[in-house]
Design a protein around this motif. Sequence first.
Motif, short mmCIF file in Angstrom:
data_model
loop_
_atom_site.label_atom_id
_atom_site.label_comp_id
_atom_site.label_asym_id
_atom_site.label_seq_id
_atom_site.Cartn_x
_atom_site.Cartn_y
_atom_site.Cartn_z
N GLU A 222 0.84 -1.20 0.00
CA GLU A 222 0.00 0.00 0.00
C GLU A 222 0.87 1.25 0.00
O GLU A 222 2.02 1.22 0.47
CB GLU A 222 -0.93 0.00 1.22
CG GLU A 222 -1.89 -1.18 1.23
CD GLU A 222 -2.80 -1.17 2.45
OE1 GLU A 222 -2.77 -0.17 3.21
OE2 GLU A 222 -3.54 -2.15 2.65
N PHE A 223 0.34 2.34 -0.52
CA PHE A 223 1.05 3.62 -0.54
C PHE A 223 0.04 4.76 -0.41
O PHE A 223 -1.10 4.63 -0.84
CB PHE A 223 1.86 3.75 -1.84
CG PHE A 223 1.03 3.76 -3.09
CD1 PHE A 223 0.76 4.94 -3.77
CD2 PHE A 223 0.52 2.57 -3.62
CE1 PHE A 223 0.00 4.95 -4.93
CE2 PHE A 223 -0.24 2.57 -4.78
CZ PHE A 223 -0.51 3.77 -5.43
N PRO A 224 0.45 5.86 0.22
CA PRO A 224 -0.49 6.98 0.44
C PRO A 224 -0.78 7.72 -0.86
O PRO A 224 0.10 7.91 -1.70
CB PRO A 224 0.27 7.87 1.43
CG PRO A 224 1.71 7.57 1.18
CD PRO A 224 1.78 6.12 0.80
N VAL A 225 -2.04 8.13 -1.03
CA VAL A 225 -2.45 8.81 -2.26
C VAL A 225 -3.40 9.96 -1.93
O VAL A 225 -4.00 10.02 -0.86
CB VAL A 225 -3.17 7.83 -3.22
CG1 VAL A 225 -2.23 6.76 -3.72
CG2 VAL A 225 -4.41 7.23 -2.56
N LYS A 251 4.78 12.44 2.15
CA LYS A 251 4.59 11.91 3.50
C LYS A 251 5.93 11.76 4.22
O LYS A 251 6.05 12.06 5.42
CB LYS A 251 3.88 10.56 3.44
CG LYS A 251 2.38 10.65 3.19
CD LYS A 251 1.67 11.18 4.42
CE LYS A 251 0.17 11.12 4.26
NZ LYS A 251 -0.54 11.66 5.46
N LYS A 252 6.96 11.29 3.48
CA LYS A 252 8.27 11.13 4.10
C LYS A 252 8.82 12.48 4.53
O LYS A 252 9.41 12.62 5.61
CB LYS A 252 9.22 10.47 3.10
CG LYS A 252 8.90 9.01 2.83
CD LYS A 252 9.86 8.43 1.81
CE LYS A 252 9.52 6.97 1.50
NZ LYS A 252 10.41 6.41 0.46
N VAL A 253 8.62 13.50 3.66
CA VAL A 253 9.09 14.85 4.01
C VAL A 253 8.34 15.36 5.23
O VAL A 253 8.94 15.95 6.15
CB VAL A 253 8.92 15.80 2.81
CG1 VAL A 253 9.20 17.24 3.22
CG2 VAL A 253 9.84 15.40 1.67
N ASN A 258 8.11 16.66 10.92
CA ASN A 258 7.52 16.46 12.25
C ASN A 258 8.56 15.98 13.25
O ASN A 258 8.56 16.39 14.42
CB ASN A 258 6.37 15.46 12.17
CG ASN A 258 5.18 15.99 11.40
OD1 ASN A 258 4.99 17.20 11.29
ND2 ASN A 258 4.38 15.10 10.84
N LEU A 259 9.45 15.10 12.77
CA LEU A 259 10.52 14.61 13.64
C LEU A 259 11.44 15.75 14.05
O LEU A 259 11.84 15.87 15.22
CB LEU A 259 11.31 13.51 12.93
CG LEU A 259 12.49 12.92 13.71
CD1 LEU A 259 12.00 12.26 15.00
CD2 LEU A 259 13.25 11.91 12.85
N ILE A 260 11.77 16.60 13.08
CA ILE A 260 12.64 17.75 13.38
C ILE A 260 11.95 18.69 14.37
O ILE A 260 12.58 19.19 15.30
CB ILE A 260 13.01 18.49 12.08
CG1 ILE A 260 13.91 17.60 11.21
CG2 ILE A 260 13.69 19.81 12.38
CD1 ILE A 260 14.19 18.17 9.84
#
Length: 363
Positions: A222-225, A251-253, A258-260
């Motif tokens: 599955e992948f986000p769309v 999403k990865k960005v 969010n992590l940063i």
Amino acid sequence: MPFSASFEDHPVIERALRVRQNPIAAYGMAVAAVAVATLARWALDGQMVEGVPFILYFPAIIIATLVGGFWPGLLATALSTAAALYFFLPPLFGPEFDQRGAVSLLLFIVMSGINVTIVALLDSAVERVMRQVQSVRVLFDSAPAGLVVVDQQGLITLVNGSAEKQFGYDRRELVGRNIEVLLPLAEVAQHREAREVFLRKPTARAMGAGRDLSGRRKDGSEFPVEIGLNPVGRKGWVAVLATIIDISDRKKVQESQNLIVRELHHRTQNLFAVFQAIASRTIDESKTAAEIKDVLKGRIQALARAYSIAEDSGWEGVSLTAMLDRELAGFSSGVKIDGCDVTLSPSAAQQFALIIHELVVPA
């Protein structure tokens, strides 16, 4: 039928297009069509209806025009006229060539010319439609977003190249299948209900606004769309054009951002806590305002140097040797550092920086 299967993909029309692109083949086709019509006329001699000696030439002229175009159609008309005069009619200026024969010949020429003109015009219109279809197909297939057209029954009718790459299918595997094959299994039932609701009042909108949507590839992953829905069709026939955008990279960005942000928040909170502790301890040491200012300034500078070293190392570890070198820079002539190096965590580096500072600064 997949989108790539337009008019020119039909094998008969494809062969006709190849013939038209070759003038020699086009005129050769005209000659062959007239020859076949002549042989057929000869074979049926005596069985033809009297007064229509040219009837078998009309199909030959139409075929020559369809396959070759206007000029091969005119050539077929001329050859048909010559063949009829030579084989099936009395000599043109002979005593047996009466008014009836002349009228038949004239009507044949006129009707053939009309047929050639009409067929050529229709053929030109079909070519324009084919070019438009080809242009639309190129635009459809070159779109960077995945495009899928679904009919009222939820069956896939058109797929572009981007959608093939996104889902890992060949378009021939998708056309005719239910759109739910591209959805996660857990969302199939909900999507069917949502599709029925949408078809009752179709409007252009984003699908699943406010929800995270996913697509399912051929291999089950599955992948986000993001999906946009646009109703197409007319006269009671409704289909849906779905525009599908793979947002995996986005999403990865976002996750990295969010992590940063979380890490920055944590470090900021930690820095404020450390600063508060330093300020509180400094003030409680019963010093004058000037002394408090000098002590607080020195401790904050030591803390800033620790942060600078941690930043230089990418916050992955701070060298104790590097910290000692920086803190003892003013005493390099009287201090010798020896032994193995130790890597400190950023939080531990803060504490060591303050300890070293307190050791080297006179009370």
